[in-house]
Enzyme design. Structure first.
Site, short mmCIF file in Angstrom:
data_model
loop_
_atom_site.label_atom_id
_atom_site.label_comp_id
_atom_site.label_asym_id
_atom_site.label_seq_id
_atom_site.Cartn_x
_atom_site.Cartn_y
_atom_site.Cartn_z
N LYS A 13 0.87 -0.86 0.01
CA LYS A 13 0.12 -0.36 0.22
C LYS A 13 0.61 1.67 0.24
CE LYS A 13 -2.33 -1.12 3.77
NZ LYS A 13 -1.70 -2.17 3.80
N ARG A 160 10.43 -2.06 11.79
CA ARG A 160 10.08 -1.53 12.08
C ARG A 160 9.69 -2.19 13.71
NH1 ARG A 160 5.18 -0.14 8.97
NH2 ARG A 160 4.10 -1.64 10.25
P1 ADP Z 1 0.74 -2.22 7.59
O1 ADP Z 1 0.14 -1.56 7.01
O2 ADP Z 1 2.05 -2.30 7.81
O3 ADP Z 1 0.35 -3.29 9.40
P2 ADP Z 1 1.05 0.52 9.46
O4 ADP Z 1 1.86 1.44 9.01
O5 ADP Z 1 -0.47 0.34 8.72
O6 ADP Z 1 1.38 -1.22 9.23
O7 ADP Z 1 0.12 0.30 10.68
C1 ADP Z 1 0.78 -0.34 12.06
C2 ADP Z 1 0.12 -0.64 13.20
O8 ADP Z 1 -0.45 1.13 13.57
C3 ADP Z 1 -0.81 -0.94 12.97
O9 ADP Z 1 -0.49 -2.30 13.34
C4 ADP Z 1 -1.45 -0.16 14.34
O10 ADP Z 1 -1.68 -1.04 15.45
C5 ADP Z 1 -1.90 0.53 13.64
N1 ADP Z 1 -2.80 1.21 12.75
C6 ADP Z 1 -2.48 2.50 11.92
N2 ADP Z 1 -3.40 2.47 10.97
C7 ADP Z 1 -4.61 2.21 11.97
C8 ADP Z 1 -6.02 2.11 12.02
N3 ADP Z 1 -7.02 2.81 10.66
N4 ADP Z 1 -6.88 1.48 12.86
C9 ADP Z 1 -6.47 1.22 13.82
N5 ADP Z 1 -4.62 1.30 14.00
C10 ADP Z 1 -4.06 1.76 13.21
#
Ligand code: ADP
Ligand code: ZN
Length: 213
Positions: A13, A160
């Site tokens: 994404k 990360r």
């Molecule tokens: P990935 O898509 O690689 O899992 P992200 O960078 O999108 O990672 O998200 C990392 C963390 O941030 C998630 O595991 C969650 O804890 C939190 N997070 C991100 N976006 C959201 C969301 N829309 N709702 C709830 N938690 C979120």
């Protein structure tokens, strides 16, 4: 472009969003990047979000909606936006629908990036991220020129905190339980664009064709 990017962690994404911003000046809005910046800063939001993120769990919907309610009002969104990692639950999707209706903004598509589970696991364990600008690298297929140093900003390139095997497996479970149902939600809304996301270039092509840019 006004798009939602859906897909498992590691589906690409962020990579696709960055490629799309270069096409028409739309902004990438990554809730994950916003939250990581808040944690690094040590802000109130960061303090609330940190433990959930470390464990690979979702941050509560109310916090996310507060962030997004403000973010979508910012001026740069007028050029279009690519939602990366949001919405992540049905309640978030419903709240977003209401918010956009209130703002008079129409989405063009919710793009579902489909990638086989083996590919996802491999990508996540070899992924590295710049602490400062969020640039994404891969130790096998796309390492930075100097190990540990971002090509773009000179920042530190790290694994990360939520990319340990345990947290990755938790994130995939959370995805399957809470986020995968969004595909059905957007199908019903008539917004779903399903793409094979093994290649990010192919995803970008499919999106360009779909929205006509
Ligand atoms: P990935 O898509 O690689 O899992 P992200 O960078 O999108 O990672 O998200 C990392 C963390 O941030 C998630 O595991 C969650 O804890 C939190 N997070 C991100 N976006 C959201 C969301 N829309 N709702 C709830 N938690 C979120
Ligand atoms: Zn960087």
């Amino acid at each position: 472009m006004r798009l939602i990017l859906l897909g498992a962690p590691g589906a690409g994404k962020g990579t696709v969003a960055k490629m799309l911003t270069a096409i028409d000046g739309s902004v990438q809005i990554s809730t994950g990047d916003i939250l990581r910046a808040a944690v690094k800063e040590g802000s109130e939001l960061g303090k609330k979000a940190e433990s959930y993120m470390k464990a690979g769990e979702l941050v509560p919907d109310e916090l996310i909606m507060d962030i997004m309610g403000e973010r979508l009002l910012e001026d740069d969104c007028k050029a279009g936006f690519l939602l990366d990692g949001f919405p992540r639950t049905i309640p978030q999707a419903e709240a977003l629908k209401e918010l956009l209706a209130k703002l008079g903004i129409e989405l063009q598509a919710a793009v579902n990036l489909n990638v086989p589970r083996e590919v996802i696991l491999d990508r996540l364990t070899t992924r590295r991220t710049c602490e400062d600008c969020g640039a994404i690298y891969n130790v096998k297929s796309n390492p930075p020129k100097v190990e540990g140093v971002c090509d773009k900003c000179g920042g530190k390139v790290v694994q990360r905190a939520d990319e340990t095997e345990e947290a990755i497996s938790k994130r995939l479970d959370v995805f399957n339980e809470q986020t995968a149902p969004l595909v059905g939600f957007y199908e019903k809304e008539g917004l779903l664009l399903d793409v094979n996301a093994t290649s990010s270039d192919a995803v970008v092509e499919a999106i360009r064709k779909h929205v006509g840019v």
